[in-house]
Scaffold this motif. Sequence first.
Motif, PDB file in Angstrom:
ATOM      1  N   TRP A  33      53.633 -93.690  37.388  1.00 44.66           N
ATOM      2  CA  TRP A  33      52.593 -92.706  37.097  1.00 44.66           C
ATOM      3  C   TRP A  33      51.963 -93.028  35.748  1.00 44.66           C
ATOM      4  CZ3 TRP A  33      52.900 -86.905  38.635  1.00 44.66           C
ATOM      5  CH2 TRP A  33      53.163 -86.793  40.000  1.00 44.66           C
ATOM      6  N   VAL A  34      50.698 -92.657  35.601  1.00 40.40           N
ATOM      7  CA  VAL A  34      49.968 -92.944  34.366  1.00 40.40           C
ATOM      8  C   VAL A  34      49.366 -91.646  33.837  1.00 40.40           C
ATOM      9  CG1 VAL A  34      49.394 -95.286  35.116  1.00 40.40           C
ATOM     10  CG2 VAL A  34      47.807 -93.419  35.608  1.00 40.40           C
ATOM     11  N   GLY A  38      51.180 -91.898  44.800  1.00 35.48           N
ATOM     12  CA  GLY A  38      52.029 -90.727  44.647  1.00 35.48           C
ATOM     13  C   GLY A  38      51.436 -89.704  43.689  1.00 35.48           C
ATOM     14  N   GLU A  39      50.843 -90.187  42.618  1.00 31.51           N
ATOM     15  CA  GLU A  39      50.198 -89.288  41.658  1.00 31.51           C
ATOM     16  C   GLU A  39      48.944 -88.663  42.254  1.00 31.51           C
ATOM     17  OE1 GLU A  39      48.724 -89.371  36.959  1.00 31.51           O
ATOM     18  OE2 GLU A  39      49.556 -91.173  37.906  1.00 31.51           O
ATOM     19  N   GLN A  40      48.225 -89.432  43.073  1.00 39.99           N
ATOM     20  CA  GLN A  40      47.060 -88.879  43.763  1.00 39.99           C
ATOM     21  C   GLN A  40      47.469 -87.751  44.705  1.00 39.99           C
ATOM     22  OE1 GLN A  40      45.455 -92.477  45.566  1.00 39.99           O
ATOM     23  NE2 GLN A  40      43.745 -92.452  44.139  1.00 39.99           N
ATOM     24  N   ASP A  51      42.706 -90.834  31.947  1.00 36.88           N
ATOM     25  CA  ASP A  51      41.736 -90.402  30.942  1.00 36.88           C
ATOM     26  C   ASP A  51      41.025 -89.151  31.446  1.00 36.88           C
ATOM     27  OD1 ASP A  51      39.590 -91.171  32.705  1.00 36.88           O
ATOM     28  OD2 ASP A  51      39.810 -93.236  32.022  1.00 36.88           O
ATOM     29  N   ALA A  52      40.184 -88.560  30.604  1.00 42.37           N
ATOM     30  CA  ALA A  52      39.564 -87.269  30.926  1.00 42.37           C
ATOM     31  C   ALA A  52      38.718 -87.348  32.190  1.00 42.37           C
ATOM     32  CB  ALA A  52      38.724 -86.790  29.743  1.00 42.37           C
ATOM     33  N   ARG A  53      37.962 -88.423  32.338  1.00 42.54           N
ATOM     34  CA  ARG A  53      37.092 -88.555  33.507  1.00 42.54           C
ATOM     35  C   ARG A  53      37.908 -88.679  34.785  1.00 42.54           C
ATOM     36  NH1 ARG A  53      35.415 -92.802  36.528  1.00 42.54           N
ATOM     37  NH2 ARG A  53      33.397 -92.621  37.602  1.00 42.54           N
ATOM     38  N   THR A  54      38.941 -89.523  34.756  1.00 42.06           N
ATOM     39  CA  THR A  54      39.780 -89.716  35.938  1.00 42.06           C
ATOM     40  C   THR A  54      40.526 -88.433  36.283  1.00 42.06           C
ATOM     41  OG1 THR A  54      40.066 -92.053  35.381  1.00 42.06           O
ATOM     42  CG2 THR A  54      41.618 -91.100  36.952  1.00 42.06           C
TER      43      THR A  54
END
Length: 303
Positions: free
Chosen positions: A206-207, A34-36, A210-213
Amino acid sequence: MNPLRGVLLKLGSVFLFTVMAAILKATAVSVPAGEQVFFRSLFAIPVILAWLALRGEMATGLRTRDPMSHAYRGIVGSIAMGTGFAGLGLLPFPEATALGYAMPLLTVIFAAMFLGETVRAFRLGMVGLGLAGVLIVLSPRLSAAADGVSLAETLGAVLTLIGAAFGALAQIFISRMVRTESTTAVVFWFSVTATVLSLVTLPFGWVLPDARTAALLVGCGVLGGAAQIMLTASYRFADASLVAPFDYASMLMALAIGWFVFDEGASPRMLAGAVVIIAAGVAIILRERSLGISRARRAGTPR
């Protein structure tokens, strides 16, 4: 018309969509589907708006005569996107790609069911052949007790097919909508609707990436928006029957990405099923092209 440009644009869109899918798979370990969907939809919007601004179509490109049709298409398309993304995270990349090819086959069936389109014996036979190919790909997943098959992979296959079915339904909505709605309006308002609907899943895990993700997810949306524009533009320069078969180039790309990025091989059975699905899809496209040429010749023949 510029057929070469149309083909190159289509291949570019297929490449970007495949890379986007690879990013989704890479981030599926830590980010729920869902977040994607939220990131994929939200960050496609600026790309679409920039494209419209460059073309001077901001005022006309977003105009709609039937807002509710966009809402219905958005609901169906969001379900397709969410289930497809979830399946992608559970299956090997090439296998998820192959099962996704069920969507155009199911679109033919749904067009007959809901639009009253005539499906003649040849096309029906090719759809049957393509679905047989889907079963070949799916067969190792039909029994979760089979050697080396996990429940997660079986669930992934089911979710991918559900996504393909809802994706086919979305195509039926689109085929009705384009009679009154512009292509850019369909693309833009779907992105808006999917962004809003994805928020429904916010309470379900939902999470904070991090910056890379987060950068990967933003890139996913930008790539999706750019790919959609290239796809739309490809049909301006070449006939649909010419560029449509290049969709299947994604299988070669998926095999390469699966091997080099995810260390995933493809079984002979999966490859055989993919070949059957692709052969059936290409046969339908070529048949429709041939019939279209014949109809055009008859229409141009003096009586």
